[in-house]
Design an enzyme around this catalytic site. Structure first.
Site, short mmCIF file in Angstrom:
data_model
loop_
_atom_site.label_atom_id
_atom_site.label_comp_id
_atom_site.label_asym_id
_atom_site.label_seq_id
_atom_site.Cartn_x
_atom_site.Cartn_y
_atom_site.Cartn_z
N ASN A 69 0.81 -1.25 0.03
CA ASN A 69 0.23 -0.01 0.06
C ASN A 69 0.88 1.28 0.16
OD1 ASN A 69 0.87 -0.41 2.46
ND2 ASN A 69 -0.99 0.58 3.46
N GLU B 10 4.75 -4.05 11.90
CA GLU B 10 3.77 -2.85 11.75
C GLU B 10 2.58 -3.80 11.02
OE1 GLU B 10 3.64 -0.14 13.00
OE2 GLU B 10 5.81 0.39 13.24
N CYS C 273 -3.29 1.16 6.84
CA CYS C 273 -3.30 0.49 7.81
C CYS C 273 -3.86 1.20 9.24
CB CYS C 273 -2.16 -0.12 8.48
SG CYS C 273 -0.84 1.18 8.29
N GLU D 175 8.11 2.35 14.73
CA GLU D 175 8.79 3.08 13.45
C GLU D 175 8.57 4.49 13.86
OE1 GLU D 175 7.01 1.17 9.78
OE2 GLU D 175 9.07 0.16 9.73
P1 NDP Z 1 0.78 -9.42 3.68
O1 NDP Z 1 0.86 -9.71 5.13
O2 NDP Z 1 0.20 -10.26 2.93
O3 NDP Z 1 2.35 -9.20 2.90
C1 NDP Z 1 3.12 -8.16 3.28
C2 NDP Z 1 4.59 -8.82 2.91
O4 NDP Z 1 5.08 -10.00 3.63
C3 NDP Z 1 4.83 -9.18 1.46
O5 NDP Z 1 6.10 -8.55 1.02
C4 NDP Z 1 4.67 -10.37 1.66
O6 NDP Z 1 4.93 -11.20 0.29
C5 NDP Z 1 5.14 -10.93 2.54
N1 NDP Z 1 5.05 -12.35 3.30
C6 NDP Z 1 3.69 -12.81 2.95
N2 NDP Z 1 3.94 -14.29 3.57
C7 NDP Z 1 5.18 -14.14 4.31
C8 NDP Z 1 5.70 -15.20 5.23
N3 NDP Z 1 5.27 -16.12 5.52
N4 NDP Z 1 7.17 -14.76 5.63
C9 NDP Z 1 7.84 -13.48 5.10
N5 NDP Z 1 7.20 -12.71 4.37
C10 NDP Z 1 5.87 -12.82 4.05
O7 NDP Z 1 0.18 -7.76 3.69
P2 NDP Z 1 -0.27 -7.00 2.41
O8 NDP Z 1 0.93 -6.89 1.55
O9 NDP Z 1 -1.49 -7.67 1.87
O10 NDP Z 1 -0.59 -5.70 3.11
C11 NDP Z 1 -1.63 -5.34 3.59
C12 NDP Z 1 -1.52 -5.53 5.19
O11 NDP Z 1 -0.33 -4.62 5.57
C13 NDP Z 1 -2.81 -5.08 5.95
O12 NDP Z 1 -2.95 -5.73 6.91
C14 NDP Z 1 -2.29 -3.79 6.55
O13 NDP Z 1 -3.07 -3.14 7.44
C15 NDP Z 1 -0.94 -3.93 6.86
N6 NDP Z 1 -0.13 -2.80 6.83
C16 NDP Z 1 0.13 -2.33 7.96
C17 NDP Z 1 0.95 -1.04 8.27
C18 NDP Z 1 1.46 -0.40 9.74
O14 NDP Z 1 2.20 0.45 9.63
N7 NDP Z 1 1.10 -1.04 10.47
C19 NDP Z 1 1.27 -0.11 6.93
C20 NDP Z 1 0.67 -0.60 5.74
C21 NDP Z 1 -0.01 -1.91 5.75
P3 NDP Z 1 4.13 -11.23 -0.97
O15 NDP Z 1 4.65 -9.96 -1.64
O16 NDP Z 1 4.37 -12.46 -1.65
O17 NDP Z 1 2.67 -11.12 -0.66
#
Ligand code: NDP
Length: 495
Positions: free
Chosen positions: A160, A257, A291, A469
């Site tokens: 995002n 996060e 998020c 962060e």
């Molecule tokens: P995901 O948890 O699906 O993916 C996040 C990252 O983790 C991606 O790069 C993903 O790879 C990778 N990943 C997935 N599975 C694993 C694993 N088992 N081990 C290591 N890495 C892994 O989140 P989204 O990308 O769908 O993002 C949306 C989510 O992020 C929402 O829940 C949102 O709230 C949260 N978010 C939180 C923020 C904060 O600061 N608190 C800010 C922005 C978003 P791949 O690219 O292959 O999916």
């Protein structure tokens, strides 16, 4: 790419960035990155293998040796040079981000790179301030306690805020003298590579910032790698739990996060227009894919109908469409898959007893037919137990809920496993602070929303995260304390 991206831009196959240059992955695998506004393939991206990740770690170890030995002012100058280049290349990188993520240019040109560059500037300024402590132990001893970098750190990004997350994570890590390996989300792999180019052009030694591309398997390789000292993830709660478990196999530090379902509490005495303005931003910015968004909007009964009456027309007036149109405020969702997940929640809301105020459908404009669009939706008179009220939708769906008194609303606002953010709108100073203190979340705004300056810690309570962060506190997450005790006299045996 020398010209700004536009809606029909396609690119050659993208490589990894290791040791200060582009390199081919050795896996033989590629994946597609897709334009969310058209669902056209932008390009293929090479997927990193375990060997490529090992190469990135080796490059980062070599980079660490150079970077951590460099005088503080030199490191500051390099990071500030990166800031300068980022600002020069702002529009170019913003266009690429819009192409890859579907976020409107109105956002990417003004926020994503801008706020990331601010972050790097903030941490660059702190490098010379990283100092330790001195303790006297008379008559013959003293101790010095100093911060040391961790070594090779890694970041895993969500889709995002792709380039902003890469900057939020790498800035404090590099400022503390570490080297870094970043894995972007598979859905948005392009702009982190531009950041790598910028760092190199600024004079960052080779290997200090590396990008490995790929799906969750590459994330796992980083989380489990025995030569990586620290992992920082932005993602979903479930992913956070997996990364933490994988990191535990080598006892590396983690910063998480994660998601949220944050409350906004609007009291009868609030400034109606301010509360409506903030609620719109807190729900529909980045098509709701934020998020910290405040998606459970609790409004006290005395203001309730006036609030809902204002929100509807304001929301319907938001221009939705081609993210390259500078007037567009709401672009497409990130992917077809995410679009169907969000539409599932819209359907559940429409089928519920909640009052449908507006939105929640695919726009009928034929020009948008190929993109992942959904109109921003408001549902009023919601019940706390409805699935779309309890679960993170990560799309433009606002739930409005009436309440009667402060104790009741606090109990309801805190009745969630999430704890990322929250807000209170009132003119009563004492109540504002009482409620802000009582909301169980890492970030609470009074009469505002989503202000995130680099100097202020950001992170979640409960299952919304671990660690922080931004701000000074992050320095503790990217350094370790070394104690050196010096004895100036004789050492007497105890035995
Ligand atoms: P995901 O948890 O699906 O993916 C996040 C990252 O983790 C991606 O790069 C993903 O790879 C990778 N990943 C997935 N599975 C694993 C694993 N088992 N081990 C290591 N890495 C892994 O989140 P989204 O990308 O769908 O993002 C949306 C989510 O992020 C929402 O829940 C949102 O709230 C949260 N978010 C939180 C923020 C904060 O600061 N608190 C800010 C922005 C978003 P791949 O690219 O292959 O999916």
């Amino acid at each position: 790419m020398n010209e700004y991206a536009n809606a029909s831009t396609t690119l050659p196959t993208q490589q990894l960035y290791i040791g200060g240059r582009y390199v081919d992955a050795t896996s033989g695998e590629t994946f597609e990155t897709i334009n969310p506004a058209t669902n056209q393939v932008i390009c293929e991206v090479q997927q990193a293998s375990q060997g490529d990740v090992d190469d990135a770690v080796a490059a980062a170890q070599a980079g660490f040796a150079v970077w951590s030995a460099m005088p503080a002012m030199e490191r500051t100058r390099i990071m500030l040079k990166a800031v300068e280049i980022l600002r020069e290349r702002n529009d170019e990188i913003a266009h690429l981000e819009t192409l890859d993520s579907g976020k409107p240019l109105s956002e990417t040109t003004t926020v994503d790179i801008v706020s990331g560059a601010d972050q790097i500037e903030y941490y660059a300024g702190l490098i010379s301030m990283l100092h330790g402590q001195h303790f006297d132990f008379p008559p013959n001893g003293f101790a010095s306690v100093k911060r040391e970098p961790l070594g090779v750190c890694a970041g895993i990004g969500a889709w995002n805020y792709p380039v902003q997350i890469a900057m939020w994570k790498s800035a404090p890590a590099l400022a503390c003298g570490n080297s870094f390996i970043f894995k972007p989300a598979e859905l948005t792999p392009l702009t982190a590579l531009k950041l790598a180019e910028v760092y190199t052009a600024a004079g960052l030694p080779d290997g200090v910032f590396n990008v490995v591309q790929g799906d969750y398997r590459v994330g796992q390789m980083l989380s489990r790698h025995e030569s990586i000292a620290k992992i920082s993830l932005t993602g979903e709660v479930g992913t956070g739990k997996k990364v933490m478990a994988d990191a535990a196999t080598t006892l590396k530090g983690v910063t998480l996060e994660l998601g949220g379902k944050s409350p906004i509490i609007v009291f009868d005495d609030a400034d109606l227009d301010n509360a409506v303005n903030a609620t719109l931003v807190a729900n529909f910015y980045s098509a709701g894919e934020v998020c910290s968004n405040g998606t459970r909007v609790f409004v006290q009964r005395g203001l309730y109908e006036a609030f809902v009456a204002k929100l509807g027309p304001r929301t319907e007036a938001l221009k939705i469409g081609d993210p390259f149109d500078p007037d567009v405020m709401v672009g497409p969702l990130i992917s077809r898959e995410h679009h169907s997940k969000v539409m599932g929640y819209m359907d559940a809301a429409l089928a519920s007893t909640a009052r449908h105020v507006c939105g929640g459908s695919v726009p009928d404009d034929v020009a948008l037919a190929h993109g992942n669009y959904v109109t921003p939706a408001i549902f009023a008179d919601c019940d706390d137990e409805m699935s779309f009220v309890r679960e993170e939708v990560f799309g433009p769906l606002m739930s409005v809920l009436p309440f009667d008194d402060e104790d009741e609303v606090l109990h309801r606002a805190n009745d969630t496993n999430y704890g990322l953010s929250g807000a209170v709108f009132t003119r009563d100073f004492a109540r504002a602070h009482r409620v802000a203190n009582a909301i169980e979340a890492g970030n609470v705004w009074i009469n505002s929303y989503n202000d995130l300056p680099p100097s202020i810690p950001f992170g979640g309570y409960k299952q919304s995260g671990y660690g922080r962060e931004n701000g000074l506190v992050t320095l503790d997450h990217f350094t370790q304390w070394k104690t050196i005790y010096a004895n100036l006299g004789d050492f007497e045996a105890y035995y």
